[in-house]
Design a protein around this motif. Sequence first.
Motif, short mmCIF file in Angstrom:
data_model
loop_
_atom_site.label_atom_id
_atom_site.label_comp_id
_atom_site.label_asym_id
_atom_site.label_seq_id
_atom_site.Cartn_x
_atom_site.Cartn_y
_atom_site.Cartn_z
N TYR B 248 6.56 -11.16 -5.43
CA TYR B 248 6.21 -12.43 -6.06
C TYR B 248 5.73 -13.41 -5.00
CZ TYR B 248 8.94 -10.43 -9.84
OH TYR B 248 9.40 -9.60 -10.81
N PRO B 249 4.93 -14.37 -5.40
CA PRO B 249 4.44 -15.33 -4.41
C PRO B 249 5.51 -16.33 -4.01
CG PRO B 249 3.66 -15.94 -6.58
CD PRO B 249 4.40 -14.65 -6.75
N LYS B 250 5.24 -17.07 -2.94
CA LYS B 250 6.14 -18.15 -2.54
C LYS B 250 5.89 -19.35 -3.45
CE LYS B 250 4.82 -17.93 1.96
NZ LYS B 250 4.54 -16.59 2.44
N GLU B 312 -2.27 -17.02 -18.42
CA GLU B 312 -1.50 -15.77 -18.36
C GLU B 312 -1.85 -15.04 -17.06
OE1 GLU B 312 0.90 -15.05 -20.11
OE2 GLU B 312 0.64 -16.23 -21.91
N PRO B 313 -0.92 -14.27 -16.48
CA PRO B 313 0.44 -13.97 -16.95
C PRO B 313 1.50 -15.03 -16.64
CG PRO B 313 -0.04 -12.75 -14.95
CD PRO B 313 -1.30 -13.47 -15.30
N CYS B 314 1.16 -16.08 -15.89
CA CYS B 314 2.18 -17.07 -15.55
C CYS B 314 2.77 -17.76 -16.78
CB CYS B 314 1.61 -18.13 -14.62
SG CYS B 314 1.16 -17.52 -12.99
N ARG B 315 1.87 -18.11 -17.72
CA ARG B 315 2.27 -18.91 -18.87
C ARG B 315 3.51 -18.36 -19.58
NH1 ARG B 315 -0.19 -22.51 -22.65
NH2 ARG B 315 -1.98 -22.70 -21.30
N SER B 316 3.56 -17.04 -19.72
CA SER B 316 4.72 -16.46 -20.42
C SER B 316 5.68 -15.75 -19.47
CB SER B 316 4.23 -15.51 -21.52
OG SER B 316 3.24 -14.63 -21.03
N CYS B 317 5.63 -16.12 -18.20
CA CYS B 317 6.49 -15.45 -17.21
C CYS B 317 7.79 -16.24 -17.02
CB CYS B 317 5.76 -15.36 -15.88
SG CYS B 317 6.73 -14.63 -14.56
N GLU B 318 8.90 -15.50 -16.88
CA GLU B 318 10.20 -16.18 -16.73
C GLU B 318 10.36 -16.82 -15.35
OE1 GLU B 318 10.87 -12.07 -15.20
OE2 GLU B 318 9.72 -12.97 -16.84
N ARG B 319 9.45 -16.52 -14.43
CA ARG B 319 9.56 -17.10 -13.08
C ARG B 319 8.72 -18.36 -12.89
NH1 ARG B 319 11.58 -14.28 -8.85
NH2 ARG B 319 10.10 -15.33 -7.51
N LYS B 320 8.13 -18.84 -13.98
CA LYS B 320 7.15 -19.92 -13.77
C LYS B 320 7.76 -21.22 -13.26
CE LYS B 320 6.73 -21.39 -18.60
NZ LYS B 320 5.80 -21.42 -19.75
N ASN B 321 9.06 -21.42 -13.47
CA ASN B 321 9.70 -22.59 -12.90
C ASN B 321 10.35 -22.29 -11.55
OD1 ASN B 321 9.19 -24.76 -14.76
ND2 ASN B 321 10.36 -23.53 -16.23
N MET B 322 10.16 -21.08 -11.07
CA MET B 322 10.72 -20.72 -9.75
C MET B 322 9.63 -20.74 -8.69
SD MET B 322 13.00 -17.63 -11.21
CE MET B 322 13.64 -17.02 -9.66
N ASP B 323 8.50 -20.10 -8.98
CA ASP B 323 7.44 -20.08 -7.96
C ASP B 323 6.21 -20.89 -8.39
OD1 ASP B 323 5.78 -18.37 -9.54
OD2 ASP B 323 6.82 -16.63 -8.77
N PHE B 324 6.22 -21.41 -9.59
CA PHE B 324 5.14 -22.28 -10.09
C PHE B 324 3.76 -21.61 -10.03
CE2 PHE B 324 8.50 -24.62 -7.92
CZ PHE B 324 9.10 -25.22 -9.01
N VAL B 344 -1.53 -12.79 -4.97
CA VAL B 344 -0.55 -11.97 -4.25
C VAL B 344 0.60 -11.54 -5.18
CG1 VAL B 344 -1.04 -13.13 -2.06
CG2 VAL B 344 0.99 -13.78 -3.36
N CYS B 345 0.71 -12.16 -6.36
CA CYS B 345 1.77 -11.78 -7.29
C CYS B 345 1.48 -10.39 -7.86
CB CYS B 345 1.87 -12.78 -8.44
SG CYS B 345 3.10 -12.29 -9.66
N SER B 346 2.54 -9.58 -7.94
CA SER B 346 2.34 -8.21 -8.43
C SER B 346 1.92 -8.19 -9.90
CB SER B 346 3.62 -7.40 -8.23
OG SER B 346 4.69 -8.09 -8.84
S1 SF4 Z 1 5.89 -14.36 -10.81
FE1 SF4 Z 1 5.05 -16.41 -10.53
S2 SF4 Z 1 2.89 -16.08 -10.01
FE2 SF4 Z 1 3.65 -14.15 -10.87
S3 SF4 Z 1 3.15 -14.28 -13.02
FE3 SF4 Z 1 5.23 -15.07 -12.84
S4 SF4 Z 1 4.95 -17.30 -12.59
FE4 SF4 Z 1 2.96 -16.35 -12.23
#
Ligand code: SF4
Lengths: 100, 378
Positions: B248-250, B312-324, B344-346
Amino acid sequence: MDPLIAPEDIPYLPRGVRLEDDRVRGIRVLQAPERAMQLDAIGDAILSELDGERSMAAIASDLATRYQAPEDQITGDIRDFLTGLIERRMVFVKSPPKET
Amino acid sequence: MKDLPAQPRDLDGNPVAPGLPMAMLAEITHRCPLSCPYCSNPVELTRAQAELPAEDWARVFREAADLGVLQVHISGGEPGARRDLAQIAESARAAGLYVNLITSGIGITRQRLEELDSKGVDHVQLSLQGIRPDMADRISGHPGSWDKKMGFAGWVTEIGFPLTINAVVHRQNMERLPDMIELAETLGARRIEVATVQFHGWADLNRKALMPTREQAAFARQVVNDARIRLRGRMVIDYVPADHHAVYPKACMGGWGSTGLNVAPDGSVLPCHAAGSIGWMRFENVRDRSLSDIWHLSEAFNAFRGTGWMTEPCRSCERKNMDFGGCRCQAMAIAGDARATDPVCSKSPLHAQVVARAEEDAGADTAELIYRRMKKGG
Ligand code: SF4
Ligand code: SF4
């Protein structure tokens, strides 16, 4: 967590570390190289005692009296809190002066 | 001059809620006696005549402190290239800020360093380009830089400043990381920051010569882990790995426009030092507006606040408030769209391509460098 300070050691804030008011947010902060750490009332109370003269044990005993808390518990809390800061190089420690 | 919007909204018009900044990077000049091939300054450098005068910096520091900024990082280029550095530093401290000086150590004499001490500089960060004269001088493009830096480090600790060593690592020096950590220890540093080259701007021009291999990245991680245990309580080690080796990205800047701001030499205010690479983005200038207005209302700061602007894929990702969603500048550079998921995000469709390109560059058989320089004339 292995403690990095013994009861007879004297903890102090080294140059470049300052205990301050954050007037905008209305909190107390510990400012250090590349780091500003928000303090709660307990952290602030402990750090305000660091005068570079008294040992951790003396500080613990003063705080135990002031807050009417068991000294063992206070000592443990202070040791853990200071160890975390020593790891981050935000608090330094010196050994007690030798008896003459 | 266009008015600022009355309400903070992201680039899609969603309302956003700006917080308060903690730290400000003050790039007081782009001038520098060195020419590191991975310099984080933009490829278009600002000239001396366009630099913000010291009086303006003093006002900006007061506005920053009123806005909630606690620490200022005075950087460049080489901040010592400005004759009025001490005056600038003094005004930052007078505003109530914690003052970090980030320097190459070249061009600041002992006498000037003592003056900076008396003006209230809290902490000095010294960048090292290698652990021996040959490497240091070759990477910085400045013969004699090593000796000057070692002299400077000695003055820093003699005067009593806390010292941080900044070490940028890349394919050509990764093997020497253990020596670099040892050197920092010998110099009496409280901290060392080991940062893998970020491939923006100048560094991007040098990808083939600087991209670390996967084995090197694993080696560096191991060295850092071991040293952290060995040096516990004696020296802090901060490590920034190469992000394409991660899953995941920083969280770039801890989230766009959330904790930091960057004032460039000409007074323009950027959410991050590379934001100028987002071609369509307009930046406000402290010569025209207050820092508070720029922070709260400028389009650049609000563009990517919150999560409403995400695709997408950020919009529906559970990490969006972690790595923005990672780095906007990297999204711009690789995906050609600043609102795309950081490649760089997988989870990014471009991830495989990014990794393949990095691997290819890491295997390139060249050590030749393109050095940073100002354009002639103009
Ligand atoms: S991990 Fe972060 S960068 Fe990757 S899709 Fe989810 S929110 Fe986006
Ligand atoms: S990275 Fe090198 S060239 Fe760029 S400002 Fe720093 S010392 Fe100067």
